[in-house]
Scaffold this motif. Structure first.
Motif, short mmCIF file in Angstrom:
data_model
loop_
_atom_site.label_atom_id
_atom_site.label_comp_id
_atom_site.label_asym_id
_atom_site.label_seq_id
_atom_site.Cartn_x
_atom_site.Cartn_y
_atom_site.Cartn_z
N ILE A 136 3.03 -1.24 4.37
CA ILE A 136 2.37 0.05 4.26
C ILE A 136 3.44 1.11 4.11
O ILE A 136 4.14 1.47 5.05
N ASP A 137 3.60 1.57 2.90
CA ASP A 137 4.59 2.58 2.54
C ASP A 137 3.90 3.94 2.67
O ASP A 137 3.09 4.32 1.83
N LYS B 295 8.86 -1.56 11.70
CA LYS B 295 8.69 -0.24 11.10
C LYS B 295 10.07 0.34 10.83
O LYS B 295 11.05 0.05 11.52
N TYR B 296 10.11 1.18 9.79
CA TYR B 296 11.39 1.74 9.37
C TYR B 296 11.16 3.10 8.75
O TYR B 296 10.30 3.27 7.88
N LYS B 297 11.96 4.07 9.21
CA LYS B 297 11.91 5.41 8.64
C LYS B 297 13.01 5.56 7.61
O LYS B 297 14.19 5.33 7.90
N THR B 298 12.64 5.95 6.39
CA THR B 298 13.63 6.22 5.36
C THR B 298 14.43 7.45 5.77
O THR B 298 13.84 8.51 6.00
N PRO B 299 15.76 7.35 5.89
CA PRO B 299 16.52 8.47 6.46
C PRO B 299 16.59 9.70 5.57
O PRO B 299 16.61 10.82 6.07
N ILE C 76 0.86 -1.18 0.00
CA ILE C 76 0.00 0.00 0.00
C ILE C 76 0.89 1.23 0.00
O ILE C 76 1.62 1.47 0.96
N ASP C 77 0.85 1.98 -1.09
CA ASP C 77 1.59 3.24 -1.19
C ASP C 77 0.62 4.37 -0.86
O ASP C 77 -0.09 4.86 -1.74
N PHE D 144 7.87 2.94 6.64
CA PHE D 144 7.33 1.66 6.22
C PHE D 144 6.86 0.89 7.45
O PHE D 144 7.54 0.88 8.48
N TYR D 145 5.70 0.23 7.31
CA TYR D 145 5.15 -0.57 8.41
C TYR D 145 4.81 -1.97 7.91
O TYR D 145 4.28 -2.14 6.80
#
Length: 258
Positions: free
Chosen positions: A105-106, A78-82, A47-48, A93-94
């Motif tokens: 889930i982007d 979960k990850y945060k794009t730096p 999901i974008d 991202f989740y």
């Protein structure tokens, strides 16, 4: 991979996000890009989801998003794009425990003042809007003059860099360093080849490399390209490098003369 039928659906996630975010006065719009924007959603699609929000409320928006997701399922990862190449866009991202691992889930939260909304139809497809309080969806068409200038500048650069770096693969093959040779072959032969093929057949996405390539390039071009990416040994790298180089220069000349 066989997945249980009781997992959360993309529709359940999208409905919950819309219900929570639309009433907030600082959230201006919510839309879906990616596969949805090209009408290509399948069982492997993520999901974008994107939101336009008031500049100072980015962090607040992510708090609400995570709260909504946690009501549906524990957040597994979960990850945060730096760092993104566009100012004013934050991305997390989740992965949800109770959803398919493919249904990542982007999430992009975009400041109201951000100059780039990733909505240019010629590049990103027809976004699916769930609400739009501020006419965010009204995006100017692609500036073809600007695109043509960027393509000309890039062609000029590729002419030099391809010729400059083409020897690196051969150098490492001569040394017996096959892993380095393979890396140089991928980076300095195949990558620019794909770029000029896109310029020839899909210029608006010339810098997408292999992303969406099976959809954006003619089938015969993809069929010819695929074997160049799969090499068996050092001799194969050497032979396919020569084929790729010839194709690169032919495509470059075709693009310029078109």
């Amino acid at each position: 991979m066989t997945l249980p039928t009781s997992l959360l659906t993309r529709q359940q996630i999208l409905v919950a996000l819309q219900a929570a975010l639309e009433p907030l006065d600082y959230v201006n719009a919510m839309w879906e890009g990616g596969a949805a924007a090209f009408n290509r959603v399948d069982e492997w699609s993520d999901i974008d989801i994107q939101f336009d929000v008031d500049d100072a409320r980015v962090a607040d928006t992510f708090v609400v998003i995570e709260r909504v997701l946690e009501t549906l399922s524990p957040i597994d990862l979960k990850y945060k794009t730096p760092q993104l190449p566009w100012a004013g866009i934050s991305q997390w991202f989740y992965r949800l425990k109770n959803a398919s691992p493919y249904l990542l889930i982007d999430t992009a939260v975009i400041q109201r003042s951000a100059p780039e909304k990733l909505l240019t139809r010629e590049i990103h497809g027809q976004a699916v809007f769930y609400f739009d309080k501020a006419n965010v969806s009204q995006v100017a068409p692609l500036d073809l003059n600007d695109l043509n200038k960027r393509l000309r500048d890039r062609i000029a650069s590729l002419r030099v860099t391809f010729e400059m770096y083409r020897i690196l693969t051969l150098k490492e093959l001569s040394r017996g360093n096959t892993l380095e040779a393979l890396a140089f072959y991928n980076g300095y032969t195949l990558r620019p080849l794909v770029e000029v093929l896109r310029m020839r057949h899909d210029p608006t996405r010339y810098n997408f490399h292999t992303r969406y390539i099976h959809y954006n390039l003619p089938a015969d071009v993809v069929q010819k390209l695929e074997p160049l990416f799969f090499v068996a040994n050092a001799d194969d790298i050497r032979a396919k490098r020569a084929q790729a180089e010839t194709w690169f220069y032919e495509t470059l000349d075709d693009f310029i003369s078109a």
